[in-house]
Structures are given as C-alpha cells and as structure tokens.
Design a protein around this motif. Structure first.
Motif, PDB file in Angstrom:
ATOM      1  N   LEU A 100     -45.591  74.236   1.316  1.00 14.04           N
ATOM      2  CA  LEU A 100     -45.428  73.384   0.136  1.00 14.04           C
ATOM      3  C   LEU A 100     -45.853  71.966   0.501  1.00 14.04           C
ATOM      4  O   LEU A 100     -45.682  71.535   1.638  1.00 14.04           O
ATOM      5  CB  LEU A 100     -43.967  73.365  -0.306  1.00 14.04           C
ATOM      6  N   ASP A 101     -46.384  71.254  -0.493  1.00 10.68           N
ATOM      7  CA  ASP A 101     -46.763  69.858  -0.249  1.00 10.68           C
ATOM      8  C   ASP A 101     -45.569  68.962  -0.516  1.00 10.68           C
ATOM      9  O   ASP A 101     -45.482  68.323  -1.556  1.00 10.68           O
ATOM     10  CB  ASP A 101     -47.907  69.460  -1.178  1.00 10.68           C
ATOM     11  N   TYR A 102     -44.628  68.948   0.420  1.00  9.09           N
ATOM     12  CA  TYR A 102     -43.428  68.153   0.175  1.00  9.09           C
ATOM     13  C   TYR A 102     -43.717  66.663   0.320  1.00  9.09           C
ATOM     14  O   TYR A 102     -43.085  65.840  -0.305  1.00  9.09           O
ATOM     15  CB  TYR A 102     -42.316  68.588   1.135  1.00  9.09           C
ATOM     16  N   ASP A 103     -44.685  66.365   1.154  1.00 10.11           N
ATOM     17  CA  ASP A 103     -45.054  64.965   1.340  1.00 10.11           C
ATOM     18  C   ASP A 103     -45.849  64.498   0.121  1.00 10.11           C
ATOM     19  O   ASP A 103     -46.803  65.132  -0.287  1.00 10.11           O
ATOM     20  CB  ASP A 103     -45.908  64.853   2.608  1.00 10.11           C
ATOM     21  N   ASN A 104     -45.446  63.379  -0.464  1.00 10.19           N
ATOM     22  CA  ASN A 104     -46.174  62.842  -1.613  1.00 10.19           C
ATOM     23  C   ASN A 104     -47.594  62.476  -1.234  1.00 10.19           C
ATOM     24  O   ASN A 104     -47.835  61.908  -0.180  1.00 10.19           O
ATOM     25  CB  ASN A 104     -45.486  61.564  -2.120  1.00 10.19           C
ATOM     26  N   ILE A 105     -48.523  62.816  -2.130  1.00 10.18           N
ATOM     27  CA  ILE A 105     -49.906  62.405  -1.897  1.00 10.18           C
ATOM     28  C   ILE A 105     -50.063  61.016  -2.506  1.00 10.18           C
ATOM     29  O   ILE A 105     -50.231  60.865  -3.710  1.00 10.18           O
ATOM     30  CB  ILE A 105     -50.876  63.390  -2.567  1.00 10.18           C
ATOM     31  N   GLU A 106     -49.971  60.015  -1.670  1.00 11.63           N
ATOM     32  CA  GLU A 106     -49.970  58.650  -2.195  1.00 11.63           C
ATOM     33  C   GLU A 106     -51.393  58.139  -2.355  1.00 11.63           C
ATOM     34  O   GLU A 106     -51.807  57.186  -1.703  1.00 11.63           O
ATOM     35  CB  GLU A 106     -49.166  57.723  -1.278  1.00 11.63           C
ATOM     36  N   ASN A 107     -52.153  58.770  -3.211  1.00 12.41           N
ATOM     37  CA  ASN A 107     -53.516  58.280  -3.426  1.00 12.41           C
ATOM     38  C   ASN A 107     -53.531  57.175  -4.471  1.00 12.41           C
ATOM     39  O   ASN A 107     -52.493  56.801  -5.007  1.00 12.41           O
ATOM     40  CB  ASN A 107     -54.441  59.440  -3.806  1.00 12.41           C
TER      41      ASN A 107
ATOM     42  N   PHE B 236     -42.393  65.819 -12.984  1.00 12.56           N
ATOM     43  CA  PHE B 236     -41.824  66.690 -11.947  1.00 12.56           C
ATOM     44  C   PHE B 236     -42.757  67.820 -11.542  1.00 12.56           C
ATOM     45  O   PHE B 236     -42.364  68.700 -10.799  1.00 12.56           O
ATOM     46  CB  PHE B 236     -40.500  67.270 -12.432  1.00 12.56           C
ATOM     47  N   ARG B 237     -43.979  67.789 -12.062  1.00 10.44           N
ATOM     48  CA  ARG B 237     -44.874  68.898 -11.754  1.00 10.44           C
ATOM     49  C   ARG B 237     -45.601  68.685 -10.446  1.00 10.44           C
ATOM     50  O   ARG B 237     -46.812  68.471 -10.393  1.00 10.44           O
ATOM     51  CB  ARG B 237     -45.853  69.084 -12.913  1.00 10.44           C
ATOM     52  N   ARG B 238     -44.856  68.674  -9.383  1.00 13.99           N
ATOM     53  CA  ARG B 238     -45.444  68.705  -8.038  1.00 13.99           C
ATOM     54  C   ARG B 238     -44.417  69.284  -7.086  1.00 13.99           C
ATOM     55  O   ARG B 238     -43.223  69.342  -7.397  1.00 13.99           O
ATOM     56  CB  ARG B 238     -45.901  67.324  -7.602  1.00 13.99           C
ATOM     57  N   ASP B 239     -44.920  69.704  -5.929  1.00 13.38           N
ATOM     58  CA  ASP B 239     -44.062  70.462  -5.011  1.00 13.38           C
ATOM     59  C   ASP B 239     -42.819  69.686  -4.591  1.00 13.38           C
ATOM     60  O   ASP B 239     -41.747  70.254  -4.449  1.00 13.38           O
ATOM     61  CB  ASP B 239     -44.854  70.871  -3.769  1.00 13.38           C
ATOM     62  N   THR B 240     -42.967  68.379  -4.390  1.00 13.05           N
ATOM     63  CA  THR B 240     -41.839  67.583  -3.906  1.00 13.05           C
ATOM     64  C   THR B 240     -40.645  67.712  -4.846  1.00 13.05           C
ATOM     65  O   THR B 240     -39.541  68.080  -4.440  1.00 13.05           O
ATOM     66  CB  THR B 240     -42.239  66.100  -3.828  1.00 13.05           C
ATOM     67  N   GLU B 241     -40.904  67.387  -6.115  1.00 12.66           N
ATOM     68  CA  GLU B 241     -39.812  67.404  -7.086  1.00 12.66           C
ATOM     69  C   GLU B 241     -39.312  68.830  -7.302  1.00 12.66           C
ATOM     70  O   GLU B 241     -38.111  69.075  -7.396  1.00 12.66           O
ATOM     71  CB  GLU B 241     -40.292  66.821  -8.419  1.00 12.66           C
ATOM     72  N   LYS B 242     -40.245  69.769  -7.384  1.00 12.43           N
ATOM     73  CA  LYS B 242     -39.859  71.145  -7.668  1.00 12.43           C
ATOM     74  C   LYS B 242     -38.945  71.683  -6.572  1.00 12.43           C
ATOM     75  O   LYS B 242     -37.932  72.322  -6.851  1.00 12.43           O
ATOM     76  CB  LYS B 242     -41.120  72.004  -7.779  1.00 12.43           C
ATOM     77  N   ARG B 243     -39.297  71.397  -5.346  1.00 15.15           N
ATOM     78  CA  ARG B 243     -38.471  71.895  -4.253  1.00 15.15           C
ATOM     79  C   ARG B 243     -37.083  71.281  -4.304  1.00 15.15           C
ATOM     80  O   ARG B 243     -36.081  71.966  -4.043  1.00 15.15           O
ATOM     81  CB  ARG B 243     -39.134  71.584  -2.907  1.00 15.15           C
ATOM     82  N   ASP B 244     -36.998  70.011  -4.657  1.00  9.04           N
ATOM     83  CA  ASP B 244     -35.681  69.389  -4.780  1.00  9.04           C
ATOM     84  C   ASP B 244     -34.858  70.083  -5.851  1.00  9.04           C
ATOM     85  O   ASP B 244     -33.669  70.353  -5.670  1.00  9.04           O
ATOM     86  CB  ASP B 244     -35.831  67.905  -5.126  1.00  9.04           C
TER      87      ASP B 244
END
Lengths: 804, 804
Positions: free
Chosen positions: A94-101, A276-284
């Motif tokens: 999972l991409d738990y790390d935020n992609i800070e682009n 919330f549609r990204r792995d970080t939030e979803k996993r939380d």
C-alpha cells in the motif's frame, strides 16, 4: 505446484493471467554476501539509454515454473512443497506514504485552517458511520443465527423426543446431519465459487492489509455479503466455528466502503469524501473498521483499539487512535442498543458484544496468591495444546493446498465435516450417561432428556446441542457439579479435532469461539480435579478455571498478546482477572512459540505474503542496503519519451510499481542523480489523460490534470494493456516534474538492515531509494526485500521470491 | 526576567553558569519566508577553512538579555512576560536514534543469536524489577500517609471533641493549622531548597522526557527521595493534593535507575545492564516505569500502558509494549500483595491501586439511553470548569514566576496555603448544620460529631476532615441522602479554589485526586437535583453522577484522552461505564480546548520546552526544510585537527550538539559532501581518551577505544572546559570515521514541514541533515526548528528561540 497454489490462494482469481504473464522473469540465485559485486558488474553492462535495467536480479523462480511444460503433474507426486519458504511477488504494497508532489502541495496550501477542520470533522463522521454499520451487521448476524439455530434445535429436539420412546433415533441423526450439511453446503458454495477470499476468519487477511500489503478483493462489497451470509450458514450448520472473527473482516470492509463515498461494485459515486481516496486515508479507516469489528464481536472497545494498533499502527497517531476508539465505542453501543430493543428490554446497555461471557462476580471468583503457579501451569498446557492444534492444522492446510483446490471438492469437504460433526455430537450424546437435575434457574436453552429420568437432562447435550457461544457461557457459569469429568474430557477431545479440521474449510468462520470452548472444557476439568484432591472451599468454583483454560487455549492457538488480554478482560467485564489472564496468555505464547507459530501467522506464511514483523531480525546488522536492494533500477528521466514509459510499464518481466526519476549528468553510462519517485498508477493516469508536452503546447486551453483525476481512478487503476498509445504519441515527451514525489526518502548504501527496516516500517513506505555519496540511484528497497530475511531455527534465513 | 525565569524553571540550578556563558550568541530576527536567501548569502562570507560557520542565525534573544546590565530590575516592573511564546534553547534532545557507527555495528555483529536472547531476557528482568520497586514505593507512600494521617486526624478529633463542650474550638483550629503548616513546611523545604524539579506532579516533566527532551535531573535518585518524602508531607499536611501523580514520576526515576545498573549519585556501579546505557534503551525503560507508576496509582495496568504510549511512543514496538504491560502488571500486583498483607488479609488481590474508587455494582448503576445527553451536558460543564481552573492556575503560575522565586518565599507560600486550607475547612465544618445519622455500615473513618446530636455526624466534615481519596470514595458510594445539596455546593466552591491555588506550589503533589473530588462533589449535586425534579427510581443513585462528574472535571483539567478513559474504567472496576466516560471526557476536552489548553500543556509551555506534538500544524505544507533548517552548519572533516574540534566545542555562542562530518571536494568555498554525523558527547569522550592519529601510531600497543568507554561516560559527559588539551596536542589530527554515524537520515531542501516532522517524530531523531542534490550539507533541522511552528488562534505562529 504453482498452479495448485494459485487455486486456493487469497488472490487467486482475477490475477491469474497477470501472474502467468509475469512468469518469464530472469532467474538467478542471489548470493547473500558477495552479491553486490556481481550486481555492480552487471549494471555496467546493462546500461542502455535512460532506461538502465531489465531484470530483477534478486528474483528466484520456482523450479517447477521452468520444468512445468515437461512434467505438468509432477508437483502432485512430489513431497509437500514448503510454501512458507517462499515469498510471493504478486502482492503489492500500500502507498501509505503521502505522495507530496506539486499537485498535492498546491491543494494543501490552498486549503484554509477551516478546510482542515472540516476534513477532520468528516473523518469523525466516517468513523461514526463505520461504527453504526458494523454494529448493525453484528446485530443482523446475531439475530439471524439465533432465529435459525433456534428453529433448527427446536425441530431436532422435538424429533429426538418423539423417537426416544419409539426407538428410531437414527432418523433424528439423519435429520440433524442432513440439515447441517445442507446449510453448510449453501455457505460453502458462495465462498468457494463466488468469493474465496471470504473464507476463513478473515483475520489473517486484515492483518496483512493493516501491515501494508494489498490483498486483492479483500475489502469489496461482494466479499462482505458472502462473509456475512457465509458465517450465518456455518454457525447454523453446527460447525465448530464462531461468528466473531468474521466480524473483524466485516468491519474492515464497511470502513473501506464508507470512507470512499462510493461503491465501485454498484457503480454509485456519492461525490463524498473524495479527499479520502488514497491508500493512506483508507488504511487508517480500515484500522478503525477492524477495531469496530472486534468491539462489536467481544464488547471490547479498548481491546479493539489495541488490536488495530498492534496489527496496523506503524506510527502512533493520537487523533487516529481517538477516532478508532470512537468507532469502537459506537459499534458496541449500536449493537447493544438494537439487541436490547430486540430482546424487549430497550435501553439496557450493559450487555455488550456478540459473545457474552456473562458477568463474573468478584466475590465468588477471587483468586489467591498461591493459585498463580497453577494458572501458569494451565498456560503451559494451553501453549502445548495450541501448538498441537496449529501443527495439525498446518499439515491439513498443506494437504488442502495440494489436493482440495477445486470448488466442488471444497464444498464436498465442508459438507462432510458438517455431517461428521453432527454424527459425532449425536453419538457422544447418545452414549453419555451424565444426567443432571433440571433446576429452574439453570440457563439451559434446549435441554435434552434422552435416556435420563424425568426432571433431568443430558449434560453432554448441553455442550454439543447448542451454539458454541452458549456452551462457553454454560461452562463458565454452571453450578459446580453440572458436568462430570468424563463428559468434559470426551468433549474436549472430540471438539479439539473437529475444530482443527474445520478451520481452513471454504466457509466463513472464526476460530476464537471453538478455542475458547475447548479451553473452557479442559479448564473446568482441571478445576473439578483440583477440587477433588483438595478440600478447601477456594477450589470450589470450576468456572474460574474454565475461564483460565479458555484464555490459555485461545492464547496457545492465536498468540495475540496485549489486545487479547484486554479483550478477555473486557469480555469478562471484570478487571480483577487482568494479571492471571496476562500471565496465562504470556506462558501460552512462550510455550507455543517454542514449537510453532500462531495459527494466523501460519496461514499468512503459507500464502507467501511479504509480511513485515515489528522488528528486523536481531542478528541482521551485518546486512546493509547494498545487499538488500534490487539493482539495477529502472529509472525514468524527468522529461521522458512516452514510448519508453509505455515499454517500461508493459515489461511483464519486471512489473515494477515505483520508478525513481533521475537527472542524467555525465552521459549515459553512469546512474543519474535522484530527483523524484513516480508510481505505476500515476503513470497510467498520465498516459490515460495523454499529458504530453507537445499536446499541452497545442491545446493551451485544456484544463490541467488535477488530483481529482488520480482520485477518480483510485483504487482500480486500469492495466497498461488497456491504454492505447498511437505510434505518433510514442514519440511525444512527458514531463513528470509536477507529478512525481520530489522528496522520496533515501538511504546510503551502507545503512544496516535494521536501520532500513525501521525507516521503512515506521513510515509505512513502499519504495525506498538507495543512493551513493553523489546522490545517484544505485538501488531500490521494497517490502519484499525486507520480508525476505527472517529468523529461522538456525539463525538468519533468506526466503526465495517466487511468482506464485 | 531571564534570571527570574531561571529561578523557578525546571532546569534552574546546575546549568546557570552554562546558560550565562551561552548568553552572548549572535542575535538576528529570522524572516519567515525569504530567510533562506539571507542565509545563503551569509554562508558564503562565513566560510573559513573546514569550519564554515559561527552563529546560529535562527536564534532570537530575549530583549531583556541585551539590556540587562543597564536595568537589572526592569523585568519586575514590566508587564507579565509571555513565556509561552518563547522556546528555550537550554533543553537538549534525547538521542533516541541509535548511533550505528563502526564500533556499534562490530559489537552487534559479534553478538550471537543467544546473546540477543539474553539481552531480551535481561530487559524483561529489568521491567520486572521496575514493577516491583514502583509497587513497593507506592506501598510505602500509602502506608506512611495512612499512619500519619490517622495519627493527625485522631489527635485533632480528640481535641475537637474535648473543646466542643468546653467551647475553646479556636485552639483546635490553631492545632490543626499549625500541624498542617509544619508538615507542609518540611515538604516544601526539601523541594524548594534541595530539588525544585521534584515539585508538582511530575507528569509534565515525564511527558517531556518521553517526548524526547532531556529535562535536567528529572530521573535522579535525589529527585525520587525528595518526591516521595514531599508527597507524604503534602498529603499529611492536608493540602488539596493527591499522591497519584507523583507515582508516575517515581516510577520513571526507578526505571531510569534500575536499567542503568549503577547509581551515579551513590557512586556505585553494579556492572550490570551495561548495554542499556544509552538514551534509546533508557527512554524505553522510563516509559515502562511511567506505566508502572500509573498502574500502581490507579490499579490500571492497561491505562498505564496507554498513558506511556500516548505520551511517549514514537513507534509502536510490540515487544516494548509487552514489557511495559508486564511492568505495569507486576507493579499493581506488588502493591496489591503487600497492602493485603498490611491489611491482614494476605492473598486477597482484588483491590488494586492507591486510589480505589470502590466497586460499582452494575445492578444499582445501570445507565439508560436517554441519560446520555445528560452525561454530555455534564461533560460540557466539566470542560468549562476545567478551563476556568486552568486559566486561574495559568495566571497564578505567571505570578509565581515573577514574584515568588526565592526558596524562602516558596516555603512561606506553601505554609500559608496549608494554614488557609485548614482554616477554611474548619470554618466550613464549624458553620455546617448538615447532620447525618451514624449508621453502622457507613464507612466514615473519622466521624466528627461537633454540634450534631448524639448518633449523628457532621457531613461537611466527612468531605473535609479526611484524606482526599477517602472523600472521593465517600462521594461515590455513600447512601443517597448522605449529603445535603448545600454542603456539596459549598464544598465544590471552596475546594475548587483551594486546589487551584495549591497546584504549582513548591511541594510534591498531584492534581488528579483534587480534580476528581471537585467533580464528584458537583456531580453528586447534579444527581441529587435530578432526583428531586424527577420521581423515577432511575435517578435515585447520586453516586453514578458523582462518577460522571469526576470524569468530566478531571477531563476538563488535564485533557488526557484515551488513557484517561481506560484509567477511569479500570479504577471503577466496571467495563459498563466505558461509553459514558468516553463521551464525557471527549466533550470536556472539546469544550475545554476551545478556551485554553490542558493544565500539563500550560506548564510545559510556560517552561518553553521544545515539545513536539503528534502532528505538524495542518496548514504548514508551504514551509519546506529550506526555511526550517539552521544554516550554515558547523561541519567537521572526516580527519580533523584537534584544535578545530576543541574550538568548535568551546564556542559558547553556538553550543551545537551534533556535527555533520563532510568530505571536501572542490576546495573550501563549497559545502562538503555528507559522510556522517557525530555528537558532542562522542567528541568529548574521544578528546578525553586522546584518540589522536599521531598517538595511535606511536602507541600501537594501546587498546582501542571501545563502546564501553562511551557507556561509562554516559549520561553525565564532562563539559569541554574540564578537558585539558595541550598546545602540541591541538596540532594533532583526529580520525572520526570509526565513531561517527555513517548513515544519518537526510532530507532534500524541498521537503515540506509535515514530511520532515513525520520523519523526525516517527524515528525520534535529534538531528536531521538537509542536503542538496549533490549530497552536500546545507542545513540541519533539530527539535527546536520543528517545535517553533505551532497552530495559534490566527493560523500558523512562530515561536521565538531564547537562551532562558
């Protein structure tokens, strides 16, 4: 063998083609110590243009994969394959790390303080919804099981009573067995045919998800439906299973669904919670859902929070913990409230949880200092019995992987188990001579008289002819003398093997309650024996020993630790037992771990999931990132040709998911300097929207790609094959600057494995770039590279990577 | 003003000289946005040789510091200084990140699997010892308080009874007040004169320590002794304080002491646990000790674990959590066991904790659905009252910082409070007309008849003429009608102000019990009023509302969250109240946070501690490492001249603690490439042992410096001034390669603040090196740089750094 594994593995169905396509990767044995020299050598030769790599050298293929064409059936005749020595490549992280682009940062910078506050409030709302829905599902399961089981036991009881006098009890047996088999068949068919991932308790799968591994289809709506219907069928079908484990999985699915504000399966988008549609939030949110599930199952909100943290938290986040706790509380409360309405006692909120151990009054059950050694001894017995259980189940699972992999066979096995369970139960009841007087205050639900005299009931039947939850409560709280020792001994023996056989069937079912039941039975037996050899009144209540035995057996089988203690304490509703339960669980864990791992870990290992434990193996300081990393790495330029990107993504032999973005400095033969990291999923979206430099120039008015476009595509990004790129477009260029993560975490080559591990685990990373002193990319560490090393019996062992 | 602050600050004594020496640092206002340009400019001009920096530009001095010579007393006449807008530079961070240098790696690599196992076992042993000792200390405090308070109340009761008839009650008042003042004087003298850090509850200090800030002298043996004796004096002296908060501090000191296997104060080294002599291990043990303290204080082992995790865990470590839990369990158990022996009921282990809320039987105290809004309303009241309490205490503390900073004044204030408390209590009792019949089953310890008729006692006296713990229990469990509303109202009012005045005195005392007592009093009042306006039997028991009120008040004051819920649930011994208590605490927190922070946070802020919260401020994404970092950085070469090192360390204007080690590439005017990081403490040890390249050549037989040498010097490394380096030696060279951490964590300059924050917090870092694309050192981020930014009322605010 690879095929066989696929049939029963968690991620078997949709990914077969992809896995098959990926099966031609270059294979080479990786030497553990001097590998770096070899790699460096090969890197120099493989450099070609900006794309400097083809194979993934640290990949080891299954032998069978190579020889499969010649001997397709050889796998079945060879000795049992040791899957747990392999690490599957098919699971993604999972991409738990935020992609800070740049897009992300722009959005965050645009947002006001108020915006963040609204976001925070909507997180709480989502957690509340998760709690309510999980509670409702638990309520539904509970009522459905109660109604259906009541109907079943009522019919059979009447039937048995009719035939006890006339002497045709074999008809009762057939009725019982037939009913069970039919219900279990239904439950097994939906699992085996429609959604294999919904089988079992679901806890191993959720553990993996919270650990950061993407298990395909584990949080889909279909899985939830199959899980719920399946568990009702299993329990009503009289299998030795519980309905508690599946609640954890259900809560997780609810959380993943609610938090996204849409259902991909139902093709409905409510345009809510898009952030919330990204792995970080979803996993939380999934961790909150799992906690809500535990909480509803055992009435243990704190235990639920600890379960989620133990399994999932890479980093303790205060607000997240609060939200998890809130979801747990709401879920218990909802269940409680609706059950109290259902039981026509609305407003009485003091009976939480699906399983209710009943209240242990402290007066009758005080323990004393000198009982502690006894408790520890019982913990050791639990550890031994648990290890035996796990050992048997391990071999059974391997047998199932090899031979029982077709859905029809799985359904037949489940029906067989159901029929055998009914037969064994019936036989035990039939031959039992343990008659107990039927007192008015007894809480027997379906007392069977059978051959007992009037006013008495068959004690064996109160253990077997009942839902397991009721049997547990009966063992905890029945008056001293309600069971005679022989009954308990026989019950323990048969139920142990039945439960062991049942776990791993293609039905939706938990192992908590059977474990508790086995433990409660032998625990009560211990209590009775102690009372008989001693005359002190202190030993008089066998219920206390039943509780300790239940804890010991459960601890010996599942080996969860802190959370399990708290769950047990909360379920008994009495804090006094904290210390004994903790000592028992610890002893059971220590003794059990000496022989074999916990049941969930065994099943995770048999699926070859790259599971990261809490700490790196102790003796791994001599390994550095240089040895760990995959090298050379497929890198992309900051401004890259579309054709190159499409080729890279289409390259089935590597199937990488993250690509360092580099700037070339001194020509082509040196690795470039790291300037970012981009994911496969991002590239796919870019290609889909044709974000090419040339097009941007010609269509200046066209809107810029936004974060929303990435969120809309989440989580089911299309495969590269589905994206059409014309020959002209292949010559275009793509500017990745705006989309890549410009500040990926990096480590130098000399970093030791524990240090890499800590960074990776603490931040929930998916890719970690290894750079040299000049900040040039020399390797990439992923989850699999870390999960490969583990502590074996003879020191550090290295697992092999396989495409299975 | 700086001087004033020093007098009462946590780290006032030994560091005065160092702080004064460091007071001449270069001062410059740091512009928030374009600071990087300025810095870059100044860096180019300040480069000289390998040592490329002098000042720390992001340091802002207090105005007073500069003008102090001219107007030494000005500070006292100016308006109250807003210390909470400053960030002190005198606090250092803990080195939680392992220094993985060659020595360390060699040791780890030499260690076998068995070695690691032994290490693990000794960690468990240490945790067991921590638990036992903490439990014994709790036991000692409990028994001492009970004996002494029993003696005191006995004497005064007899005295009052004598004079009730003869009419000389003013003598009783003088006796009471005099006794209290004398005992409190003793307690205050040892705190104010010998060890100021032992004052207060100790929870803010432990929070800071677990957060990663080194608070001087907070975990020393002397602190423990003063703390324990002090708290006994405070409670026996009749102040409105509890003995529970100090237990947490005591547990932490025990842990720090036991885990090191030696006492620097007593100059005894037991040659045990040498491996644990570093900040990483010590902090882990201290978190176990704090948990053991909570556990002993409230009989709440799970609450203790959660407290430690909430405050301390940067990263959830399974084994560590288990050990913390073990220490907690053992501590409750020890306390329990010895108290049961003391109470001549050995072996009854069902009454854990110093404070015992008594058992809430679920039958009498069930709550119903429609009571929940009431609970929430009570939570809001608690939040409001808590905010008022904190607000008053905040101004009082500032007043104390300004005016009451000399020990003798502090002692006098404490004595004044003691006398006033006695006088107020006496007056309240004297004028109270609330007489209650003395029934045999009442649990009144010292019933005062006073002017009541025979067979009755004064109800006000049962609240005031008692240790606070007993008063709480009496409010929870007395029969309905034991208190009349006026008594409760008056008691709440007076006790509120007394408690508020008391917290922050130079005595060792906790705020938990007073908060609970205030809350229980007005909660019971609410219950009585509800019962009077409604006729339902449901409202009959005011004890339930006393419990809810106590939770609300405590939550409103301290604002701890998850752990507080669990502590309350465990202390009541009843899981049923989980949801209401949680709702109440959450409401209290939300309402209270709207006005002012929690009491502990206020005191931490007033000490200007660089405390890192759980997350970076939400709206801080626009800040990057470039703005955050201190720059230019003092760097050292891999092989450096001894003179340069000594000069660098002696430079009091910078007082840095970590130095990046670099390799120069293109001459002197460019920053060097990062190759490691070395700490001041390491350099000190190297200088002390004269590890110079030239000497190593001449004395080949001399033993190599080992990790043991660093451990022996830990934690009190000598100052650089105490190390003599001759002029010849200054010309020698030192090779740092072996000792530096070769793989420090780095971030690029564009990393956003939240990302830097997450890395820093998750790994418990002390220094984070900022590098450019070429891996050259351009800046250093420390704890202060991150703690500077916080959410204020008007968005992101920046605190100023000060030498105070």
């Amino acid at each position: 063998m690879a095929n066989i594994t696929k049939k029963v593995s968690w991620s078997s169905r949709a990914d077969d083609s992809a896995a098959a396509a990926a099966a031609a990767a270059a294979a080479e044995e990786t030497p553990l110590l001097n590998g770096s020299e070899q790699r460096r050598f090969s890197r120099q030769h493989s450099g070609r243009g900006s794309l400097c790599q083809i194979g993934r050298l640290s990949t080891v293929e299954l032998e069978e994969e190579i020889t499969e064409d010649e001997e397709p059936h050889r796998g079945q005749t060879r000795e049992i394959p040791h899957n747990e020595k392999l690490l599957s490549l098919k699971y993604e992280g999972l991409d738990y790390d935020n992609i800070e682009n740049q897009l992300f940062l722009e959005e965050e910078r645009r947002m006001s303080h108020m915006g963040f506050r609204c976001l925070e409030i909507s997180r709480w709302v989502v957690c509340g919804l998760i709690g309510v829905l999980t509670g409702l599902i638990a309520c539904f399961i509970d009522i459905a099981v109660e109604k259906l089981a009541g109907f079943k036991y009522g019919v059979i009881k009447r039937n048995i009573e009719n035939f006890t006098e006339t002497g045709g009890l074999s008809i009762s047996l057939i009725l019982w067995g037939g009913f069970n088999a039919a219900v279990v068949m239904l439950g097994s068919i939906i699992v085996a045919v429609f959604e294999p991932i919904a089988g079992g308790s679901g806890i191993p799968q959720i553990k993996c998800y919270l650990n950061g591994v993407k298990i395909p289809r584990v949080v889909r709506l279909k899985t939830l439906v199959v899980k719920v219907v399946g568990v009702i069928c299993s329990v009503v079908g009289g299998l030795a299973v519980g309905k508690e484990g599946p609640m954890i999985h259900s809560g997780a699915v609810v959380a993943a669904g609610v938090s996204q504000g849409r259902s991909t399966s139902l093709k409905r988008d409510f345009k809510m919670f898009e952030y919330f549609r990204r792995d970080t939030e979803k996993r939380d949110f999934v961790s909150a859902g799992a906690a809500a599930g535990v909480s509803a199952a055992f009435g243990a909100p704190v235990g639920g929070v600890l379960f989620s943290l133990e399994e999932g938290a890479s980093f303790w986040n205060q607000m997240l913990t609060w939200r998890i706790f809130f979801a747990s509380m709401i879920s218990t409360f909802t269940l409680n409230f609706f059950l109290s309405v259902y039981h026509e006692n609305p407003g009485d909120l003091s009976n939480p949880g699906l399983i209710n151990f009943g209240r242990f009054e402290s007066e009758s059950l005080e323990y004393n200092f000198y009982e502690i050694p006894l408790f520890i001894a019982m913990g050791a017995i639990g550890g031994l019995l648990g290890a035996l259980f796990n050992f048997l189940n391990y071999w059974l699972t391997i047998f199932r992987i090899r031979y029982i992999h077709r859905p029809c066979l799985q359904v037949m096995e489940a029906m067989l188990v159901a029929a055998v369970t009914a037969t064994v139960s019936f036989t035990m009841i039939y031959f039992s001579t343990d008659c107990q007087p039927l007192v008015p205050e007894s809480n027997e639900e379906y007392p069977l008289q059978l051959f007992c005299s009037d006013g008495e009931y068959n004690a064996m039947a109160s253990a077997f002819f009942n839902t397991p939850e009721r049997s547990v409560r009966s063992l905890f709280h029945s008056q001293p003398g309600s069971y005679n020792p022989l009954t308990l001994g026989l019950f323990t023996l048969t139920y142990f093997f039945l439960a062991c056989w049942t776990y791993g069937l293609a039905v939706s079912a938990g192992v908590f309650i059977p474990s508790l039941l086995i433990g409660a039975a032998w625990g009560r037996l211990c209590g009775i024996m102690l009372a008989s050899i001693s005359s002190s009144s202190l030993w008089a209540d066998p219920g206390k020993y039943a509780l300790i035995g239940a804890a010991a057996q459960l601890g010996g089988i599942v080996r969860m630790t802190l959370s399990l203690t708290v769950i047990m304490v909360e379920a008994t509703g009495n804090v006094t037992y904290g210390l004994p339960i903790m000592l028992v669980l610890m002893t059971a864990k220590i003794v059990g771990d000496f022989f074999i791992e916990g049941l969930y870990d065994i099943h995770i290992k048999l699926q070859s999931v790259p599971f990261l434990h809490w700490e790196a193996p102790a003796t791994s300081h001599w390994l550095t990132a240089r040895e760990l990393m995959s090298s050379p790495v497929t890198c992309l330029n900051r401004i890259e040709k579309v054709g190159t990107i499409v080729d890279t993504l289409s390259n089935t032999s590597t199937n990488h998911n993250g690509f360092p973005v580099v700037v070339q400095v001194h020509g082509n033969d040196e690795p470039g300097k790291l300037c970012g990291l981009i994911l496969r999923s991002q590239l796919i979206v870019l290609l889909k929207h044709k974000v090419f430099v040339e097009l941007a120039r010609s269509r200046l008015t066209q809107r810029k790609l936004q974060l929303k476009d990435f969120r809309d595509a989440y989580p089911r990004f299309p495969p590269i094959q589905s994206i059409h790129v014309s020959q002209d477009e292949r010559e275009c260029m793509m500017d990745l600057t705006e989309f890549m993560n410009p500040t990926p975490y990096t480590v130098p080559q000399d970093t030791s494995l524990p240090r890499v591990f800590k960074l990776f685990r603490a931040l929930g990373l998916r890719h970690l770039v290894v750079v040299d002193e000049e900040n040039r990319v020399v390797g990439l560490v992923t989850r699999k590279d870390l999960a490969r090393y583990h502590m074996g019996k003879h020191g550090l062992e290295e697992l092999q990577l396989a495409q299975t």
